[in-house]
Design an enzyme around this catalytic site. Structure first.
Site, PDB file in Angstrom:
ATOM      1  CG  ASN A  23      -1.839  -1.193   1.254  1.00  0.00           C
ATOM      2  OD1 ASN A  23      -2.077  -1.822   0.211  1.00  0.00           O
ATOM      3  ND2 ASN A  23      -2.327  -1.558   2.431  1.00  0.00           N
ATOM      4  CG  HIS A  52       3.940  -1.796  -4.623  1.00  0.00           C
ATOM      5  ND1 HIS A  52       2.742  -2.480  -4.668  1.00  0.00           N
ATOM      6  CD2 HIS A  52       4.877  -2.676  -5.019  1.00  0.00           C
ATOM      7  CE1 HIS A  52       2.964  -3.712  -5.112  1.00  0.00           C
ATOM      8  NE2 HIS A  52       4.256  -3.859  -5.310  1.00  0.00           N
ATOM      9  CB  CYS A  58      13.845  15.288  -8.017  1.00  0.00           C
ATOM     10  SG  CYS A  58      14.682  16.212  -9.328  1.00  0.00           S
ATOM     11  CB  CYS A 112      13.467  19.381  -7.563  1.00  0.00           C
ATOM     12  SG  CYS A 112      14.444  18.407  -6.404  1.00  0.00           S
ATOM     13  N   GLY A 140      -5.102  -9.015   3.224  1.00  0.00           N
ATOM     14  CA  GLY A 140      -5.765  -8.064   2.338  1.00  0.00           C
ATOM     15  C   GLY A 140      -5.132  -7.885   0.978  1.00  0.00           C
ATOM     16  CB  THR A 141      -2.471  -8.831  -0.894  1.00  0.00           C
ATOM     17  OG1 THR A 141      -1.965  -8.681  -2.225  1.00  0.00           O
ATOM     18  CG2 THR A 141      -1.885 -10.077  -0.275  1.00  0.00           C
ATOM     19  CB  SER A 142      -6.116  -9.971  -5.105  1.00  0.00           C
ATOM     20  OG  SER A 142      -5.141  -9.292  -5.907  1.00  0.00           O
ATOM     21  CG  LEU A 145     -14.023  -9.887   1.988  1.00  0.00           C
ATOM     22  CD1 LEU A 145     -14.504  -9.640   3.430  1.00  0.00           C
ATOM     23  CD2 LEU A 145     -14.459  -8.745   1.096  1.00  0.00           C
ATOM     24  CB  ALA A 189      -8.752  -6.400   7.400  1.00  0.00           C
TER      25      ALA A 189
END
Ligand code: APR
Ligand code: ZN
Length: 254
Positions: free
Chosen positions: A96, A113, A121, A140, A180-182, A208, A225
Site C-alpha cells: 500500500n 510500492h 525528482c 524540486c 488483504g491482498t489478492s 476477505l 480485516a
C-alpha cells in the site's frame, strides 16, 4: 534452510487492509482499476505520454488520503500492537502507498510500492515528503529543477523498493502472514512460496476471500480485516505469553 530467528514475523499487507478505512482496493468490482486503466496512469510510459493525467490521478488519491475521514482501522492498530508487544521482530511489508500503518503506530515497515505522501525528482533522485498536488512544473526542493518531479510510487514495469531487505526478512521468519491482498501482483504474490522454499515458517492468509495464492498457505481465515486481524493478533500475543520459546510449535498445536 536458514534457521529462523525463533519468533520473527513478517506481515505482507495489501489494499484490503485499508478498505474499511475508506480507501478503494484495486481489483474489487468497485476498485481503482475498474475506473481507470493501469496502462493509462500507472506505468512509466503513461507518465512520459501524459504526465498531466498521471499527476491528476495521484493528486486526487493523495487528496482523498489527506481527508480527515480516512483513518487507520482496527486491523492497522492490531498490527502496531503486535509489533509493540511481540517478543521478537515484526516487519510489515506493505504494497500500500497510504500512510495508515504509520498513523496506527507501526515503525518497522517497508513500502515496497512507494508512498503517496512522498515525491521523487527524476533529475537529482531526491525523495521527500509532499502532501500538496504535484504538477509538471513543480520545482524540486533539492535541486530546483522543474519538469522532473514524479510521485514516489512504483509503477508497473518498475522494480519494487527494498527487495533485498524483504527477502532477508522472509528467509529468517518463523511466521509469514498475508493480509488483504489478492495475490495478483509479483513479486509480493510470490513471497509465500519464497518463505516455504527457504524456511519452515508457518504461513497464514487473512483476507476477505481466498486469494490466488490461497492454496500455498498452511492456514487461512476469511472475513473483514477489522475482525480477522485483531483476533489473530490476540491469539498470537496470548501464545507469546505461554510459549515464546517455540511459538511455532505452539502455533501449530492450537
Ligand atoms: N478485509 C480484508 N480483505 C479485503 C477487504 C476487507 N475489508 N476488502 C477487500 N479485501 C481483499 C480482496 O478480497 C482482495 O483479495 O483485499 C484484496 C485486494 O486485492 P487488490 O485489489 O488486488 O489489491 P492488492 O492485492 O493490494 O494489489 C497489489 O497491485 O495495482 C497494484 O500496486 C498496486 O499495491 C497494489 C498491487
Ligand atoms: Zn531535484
Amino acid at each position: 534452510m536458514t534457521t529462523p530467528h525463533h519468533n520473527a514475523i513478517v506481515v505482507l499487507t495489501g489494499a484490503g487492509i485499508s478498505k474499511e478505512s475508506g480507501l478503494d482496493t484495486f481489483r474489487d468490482a468497485d476498485g481503482v482499476w475498474a475506473k481507470v486503466g493501469v496502462e493509462e496512469v500507472a506505468t512509466p510510459e503513461a507518465f512520459a505520454r501524459d504526465p498531466v493525467k498521471v499527476h491528476d490521478f495521484y493528486n486526487s488519491r493523495r487528496r482523498t488520503l489527506m481527508k480527515g475521514t480516512v483513518v487507520p482501522n482496527a486491523a492497522h492498530a492490531a498490527l502496531a500492537r503486535l509489533e509493540a508487544e511481540w517478543p521478537g521482530e515484526v516487519l510489515i511489508v506493505t504494497q500500500n502507498i497510504d500512510d495508515l500503518h504509520e498513523r496506527a503506530g507501526s515503525r518497522n515497515l517497508v513500502h515496497m510500492h512507494g508512498e503517496h505522501l512522498k515525491v521523487r525528482c527524476q533529475d537529482c533522485g531526491a525523495v521527500y515528503a509532499w502532501t500538496d498536488d504535484l504538477a509538471v512544473d513543480s520545482a524540486c526542493l533539492a535541486c530546483g529543477g522543474t519538469g522532473g518531479m514524479r510521485p514516489h510510487v512504483v509503477w508497473f514495469g518498475e522494480m519494487p523498493l527494498e527487495m533485498e531487505r524483504i527477502y532477508a526478512a522472509l528467509e529468517g521468519c518463523a511466521l509469514f502472514v498475508s493480509v488483504g491482498t489478492s495475490g495478483n501482483v509479483y513479486p509480493a504474490a510470490g513471497f509465500v512460496r519464497h518463505v516455504r522454499q527457504f524456511t519452515e515458517a508457518h504461513t497464514v492468509e487473512l483476507n476477505l476471500e481466498p486469494s490466488l495464492g490461497a492454496s500455498l498457505f498452511a492456514e487461512a481465515r476469511y472475513g473483514r480485516a477489522t475482525e480477522v486481524v485483531p483476533r489473530f493478533v490476540d491469539e498470537l500475543l496470548s501464545l507469546a505469553a505461554e510459549d515464546a520459546a517455540d511459538f511455532r510449535r505452539a502455533l501449530l498445536r492450537r
